[in-house]
Design a protein around this motif. Structure first.
Motif, mmCIF file in Angstrom:
data_model
loop_
_atom_site.group_PDB
_atom_site.id
_atom_site.type_symbol
_atom_site.label_atom_id
_atom_site.label_comp_id
_atom_site.label_asym_id
_atom_site.label_seq_id
_atom_site.Cartn_x
_atom_site.Cartn_y
_atom_site.Cartn_z
ATOM 1 N N LEU A 171 0.827 -1.201 0.000
ATOM 2 C CA LEU A 171 0.000 0.000 0.000
ATOM 3 C C LEU A 171 0.870 1.263 0.000
ATOM 4 O O LEU A 171 0.541 2.260 -0.663
ATOM 5 N N ILE A 172 1.978 1.225 0.722
ATOM 6 C CA ILE A 172 2.904 2.365 0.709
ATOM 7 C C ILE A 172 3.497 2.544 -0.677
ATOM 8 O O ILE A 172 3.632 3.666 -1.179
ATOM 9 N N PHE A 173 3.816 1.448 -1.327
ATOM 10 C CA PHE A 173 4.403 1.531 -2.660
ATOM 11 C C PHE A 173 3.407 2.095 -3.679
ATOM 12 O O PHE A 173 3.807 2.762 -4.637
ATOM 13 N N VAL A 174 2.121 1.809 -3.486
ATOM 14 C CA VAL A 174 1.104 2.403 -4.359
ATOM 15 C C VAL A 174 1.104 3.922 -4.219
ATOM 16 O O VAL A 174 1.070 4.661 -5.217
ATOM 17 N N ALA A 175 1.155 4.405 -2.976
ATOM 18 C CA ALA A 175 1.205 5.852 -2.750
ATOM 19 C C ALA A 175 2.492 6.459 -3.297
ATOM 20 O O ALA A 175 2.479 7.552 -3.881
ATOM 21 N N VAL A 176 3.599 5.751 -3.148
ATOM 22 C CA VAL A 176 4.883 6.238 -3.663
ATOM 23 C C VAL A 176 4.842 6.351 -5.179
ATOM 24 O O VAL A 176 5.333 7.331 -5.762
ATOM 25 N N ASP A 177 4.251 5.365 -5.842
ATOM 26 C CA ASP A 177 4.136 5.413 -7.298
ATOM 27 C C ASP A 177 3.294 6.599 -7.759
ATOM 28 O O ASP A 177 3.603 7.243 -8.766
ATOM 29 N N PHE A 178 2.208 6.882 -7.043
ATOM 30 C CA PHE A 178 1.361 8.010 -7.416
ATOM 31 C C PHE A 178 2.112 9.336 -7.252
ATOM 32 O O PHE A 178 2.017 10.221 -8.115
ATOM 33 N N ILE A 179 2.858 9.474 -6.172
ATOM 34 C CA ILE A 179 3.647 10.696 -5.969
ATOM 35 C C ILE A 179 4.681 10.848 -7.073
ATOM 36 O O ILE A 179 4.888 11.947 -7.615
ATOM 37 N N ALA A 180 5.346 9.749 -7.422
ATOM 38 C CA ALA A 180 6.340 9.808 -8.497
ATOM 39 C C ALA A 180 5.706 10.222 -9.815
ATOM 40 O O ALA A 180 6.280 11.023 -10.571
ATOM 41 N N ALA A 181 4.517 9.704 -10.106
ATOM 42 C CA ALA A 181 3.828 10.058 -11.348
ATOM 43 C C ALA A 181 3.469 11.545 -11.362
ATOM 44 O O ALA A 181 3.584 12.208 -12.401
ATOM 45 N N MET A 182 3.027 12.080 -10.226
ATOM 46 C CA MET A 182 2.677 13.497 -10.183
ATOM 47 C C MET A 182 3.919 14.381 -10.356
ATOM 48 O O MET A 182 3.854 15.445 -10.986
ATOM 49 N N ASN A 192 1.980 1.417 -16.622
ATOM 50 C CA ASN A 192 2.999 0.471 -17.063
ATOM 51 C C ASN A 192 2.844 -0.839 -16.284
ATOM 52 O O ASN A 192 2.883 -0.833 -15.046
ATOM 53 N N PRO A 193 2.663 -1.976 -16.960
ATOM 54 C CA PRO A 193 2.511 -3.247 -16.230
ATOM 55 C C PRO A 193 3.691 -3.561 -15.336
ATOM 56 O O PRO A 193 3.525 -4.182 -14.275
ATOM 57 N N TRP A 194 4.896 -3.144 -15.747
ATOM 58 C CA TRP A 194 6.064 -3.402 -14.911
ATOM 59 C C TRP A 194 6.020 -2.605 -13.619
ATOM 60 O O TRP A 194 6.443 -3.097 -12.564
ATOM 61 N N ALA A 195 5.520 -1.381 -13.671
ATOM 62 C CA ALA A 195 5.374 -0.598 -12.440
ATOM 63 C C ALA A 195 4.309 -1.216 -11.533
ATOM 64 O O ALA A 195 4.443 -1.201 -10.304
ATOM 65 N N ILE A 196 3.271 -1.768 -12.141
ATOM 66 C CA ILE A 196 2.194 -2.374 -11.345
ATOM 67 C C ILE A 196 2.683 -3.635 -10.640
ATOM 68 O O ILE A 196 2.447 -3.813 -9.438
ATOM 69 N N VAL A 197 3.378 -4.516 -11.369
ATOM 70 C CA VAL A 197 3.855 -5.745 -10.725
ATOM 71 C C VAL A 197 4.943 -5.443 -9.695
ATOM 72 O O VAL A 197 5.129 -6.200 -8.735
ATOM 73 N N THR A 198 5.652 -4.334 -9.861
ATOM 74 C CA THR A 198 6.645 -3.956 -8.858
ATOM 75 C C THR A 198 5.961 -3.591 -7.544
ATOM 76 O O THR A 198 6.455 -3.929 -6.465
ATOM 77 N N CYS A 199 4.830 -2.887 -7.636
ATOM 78 C CA CYS A 199 4.054 -2.590 -6.422
ATOM 79 C C CYS A 199 3.528 -3.864 -5.775
ATOM 80 O O CYS A 199 3.627 -4.046 -4.558
ATOM 81 N N LEU A 200 2.969 -4.749 -6.583
ATOM 82 C CA LEU A 200 2.393 -5.981 -6.046
ATOM 83 C C LEU A 200 3.470 -6.917 -5.528
ATOM 84 O O LEU A 200 3.225 -7.698 -4.608
ATOM 85 N N GLY A 201 4.651 -6.857 -6.126
ATOM 86 C CA GLY A 201 5.739 -7.737 -5.710
ATOM 87 C C GLY A 201 6.430 -7.321 -4.434
ATOM 88 O O GLY A 201 7.334 -8.015 -3.965
ATOM 89 N N SER A 202 6.033 -6.177 -3.864
ATOM 90 C CA SER A 202 6.577 -5.715 -2.580
ATOM 91 C C SER A 202 8.103 -5.657 -2.597
ATOM 92 O O SER A 202 8.777 -6.262 -1.763
ATOM 93 N N CYS A 203 8.638 -4.925 -3.549
ATOM 94 C CA CYS A 203 10.067 -4.651 -3.565
ATOM 95 C C CYS A 203 10.261 -3.142 -3.484
ATOM 96 O O CYS A 203 9.342 -2.366 -3.753
ATOM 97 N N THR A 204 11.451 -2.730 -3.109
ATOM 98 C CA THR A 204 11.702 -1.320 -2.803
ATOM 99 C C THR A 204 12.034 -0.487 -4.033
ATOM 100 O O THR A 204 12.424 0.674 -3.885
ATOM 101 N N SER A 205 11.883 -1.020 -5.222
ATOM 102 C CA SER A 205 12.164 -0.256 -6.441
ATOM 103 C C SER A 205 11.344 1.023 -6.555
ATOM 104 O O SER A 205 11.869 2.041 -7.021
ATOM 105 N N PRO A 206 10.046 1.050 -6.173
ATOM 106 C CA PRO A 206 9.304 2.317 -6.259
ATOM 107 C C PRO A 206 9.923 3.443 -5.444
ATOM 108 O O PRO A 206 9.881 4.606 -5.862
ATOM 109 N N ILE A 207 10.504 3.134 -4.291
ATOM 110 C CA ILE A 207 11.138 4.172 -3.487
ATOM 111 C C ILE A 207 12.381 4.703 -4.187
ATOM 112 O O ILE A 207 12.628 5.921 -4.215
#
Length: 487
Positions: A93-104, A149-164
């Protein structure tokens, strides 16, 4: 021209992530080698946090190789469980929020680039010739590419720190485009601290041969002795160009050609002065502020790390287990890259030599690109990010999600880019074949390592074609502007 229903599509992307996280069950993406690496795995982070709670160094053994700051931020969340959901759901859930901030932030960066582009075209009197034919909202396109991007989505679901890590790179680029030295320095220090390779964005500041020679010698010595990180002095120079010159504009020569042609046609002095103001003027003041803030944030991050590792390790062990682990490629578990296969096959006698070759291979391409594209530092950041994703020791699809999002920032300039059909379906093919080949090799036993390595090699070739065609298209775009000015 803004995209209609942008916020609806952005909200749908976030909602789609939340639905998969909350109701998708455990998709076992955290164990996929394309998604999770030894540096970004949340499972390894949970192991490191458990060791720290037991008063043992989190770097004991060979499990955790990440930042101690992530242990304090994400570590407590790894112990929490929610009934009916997969493990580490709170991290997702944190990674989802991080991805949204990065997109903005990508969208905000695109808006600044669009303003700079329109101002430059107006100064060159090319608004009607270029602006009307191709005038897309690059910021909206880039942010939607990143969100969907499907790769960004699976990165969030995969619970890895790449979004940060991606967020820190985007913060750095946005801060530099906005000429906010504290924000750019914070993003640079954190991105380098988390994954080391973002340090490459700083190298274009080496404008003289003497400094480049010293830097090259320093990098080689770093790779041999590992007393300091290999690329610690590298990402800085692109940020220097971005802070000093500002967002991307056409070359200074175009403005000079326009001024000379205006002088022949008896244009007013007021128009001449306004044209001269659009010529890029390097601001050393912003660079000086950036260096001061970079030193401040570096000291602050190291101080926090030493406090977190107090009585369970130290900074020297952290450097050896993080930067040293990256540079020496000790973990040869399969990933989407090619270095794991190469170092699994190479003789130990030649290992040190090839470590130096591969680690300095990134540096060889940095200086020529910086010289040729110094007037487009943001595009240079995209190219460097793609090169890092292609040549780093432990790559993942999260790295590609970042540079593909940044690619959308230049939708106007790269409108005539070639091989887009080949690249699009090539990426789709690699995404589908990679898990199939991994399954044939590891689980079914009907294949071997060459099956999976072939998909990694194809993936690297696709990224190479993307980088080459992007640079070629940008150079053609600059030539087109020059022909329009001189016509």
């Amino acid at each position: 021209m803004a995209i209609r229903h942008y916020w609806s599509m952005a909200a749908a992307a976030v909602g789609f992530r939340l639905v998969l996280v909350l109701f998708g069950g455990d998709l076992h993406l955290a164990s996929r080698p394309e998604v999770s690496t030894p540096l970004t795995s949340i499972r390894r982070l949970a192991e490191g946090y458990w060791l720290k709670q037991a008063s043992i160094s989190p770097y004991s053994g060979s499990m955790y190789h990440g930042s101690p700051l992530l242990l304090s931020v994400l570590g407590p969340l790894t112990n929490k469980r929610s009934f009916g959901h997969h493990a580490h759901i709170y991290c997702s859930l944190i990674f989802v929020a991080v991805d949204f901030i990065a997109a903005m932030l990508i969208r905000a960066t695109g808006c600044r680039l669009q303003i700079a582009r329109n101002r430059s075209l107006k100064s060159l009197e090319l608004t009607e010739a270029v602006g009307n034919s191709v005038n897309r909202s690059a910021g909206d396109i880039a942010s939607l590419i990143y969100l969907w991007n499907p790769w960004a989505i699976v990165t969030c679901l995969g619970s890895c720190t790449s979004p940060i890590e991606n967020l820190m790179v985007v913060i750095m680029i946005y801060g530099a485009c906005s000429r906010l030295a504290p924000l750019a320095a914070f993003g640079y220090v954190m991105a380098t601290h988390l994954s080391l390779y973002p340090a490459i964005l700083i190298l274009p500041v080496c404008a003289t041969t003497f400094l480049c020679t010293l830097a090259f010698i320093y990098l080689i010595m770093s790779a041999i002795y590992l007393d300091s990180p290999l690329l610690k002095t590298v990402f800085f120079f692109q940020i220097i160009l971005l802070l000093g010159y500002g967002p991307d504009t056409p070359t200074t020569k175009l403005f000079r050609l326009k001024s000379s042609s205006s002088g022949k046609t008896d244009i007013s002095n007021k128009d001449k002065s306004s044209s001269s103001r659009d010529v890029q003027q390097f601001s050393w003041k912003q660079v000086f502020y950036f260096i001061l803030w970079m030193l401040f944030w570096t000291c602050y991050v190291l101080l926090l790390s030493s406090i977190i590792l107090n009585k369970v390790g130290g900074l020297q062990e952290m450097f050896e287990k993080t930067y040293g682990f990256i540079l020496t490629v000790k973990d040869l578990s399969p990933n989407i890259g090619v270095l794991w296969y190469f170092f699994a096959e190479v003789f130990d006698f030649f290992r040190s030599f090839f470590l130096i070759v591969f680690n300095t291979n990134i540096v060889f391409m940095v200086l020529p690109l910086a010289i040729r594209l110094k007037h487009r530092p943001c595009f240079l950041a995209f190219i460097y990010t793609a090169i890092v994703a292609m040549l780093k020791s432990y790559p993942s699809v999260g790295d590609s999600a970042l540079y593909l999002g940044l690619l959308g920032l230049f939708a106007n300039e790269l409108a005539e880019m070639q091989f887009t059909f080949f690249l699009f379906f090539g990426y789709i093919g690699v995404s589908l074949l990679s898990p199939v080949m991994h399954n044939l090799w590891i689980w079914r036993g009907t294949g071997n390592a060459n099956f999976y390595f072939a998909t990694g090699l194809a993936y690297t070739c696709l990224q190479t074609v993307l980088v080459v065609e992007s640079v070629s298209s940008m150079i053609k775009h600059d030539r087109k502007l020059r022909l329009l000015v001189t016509a």
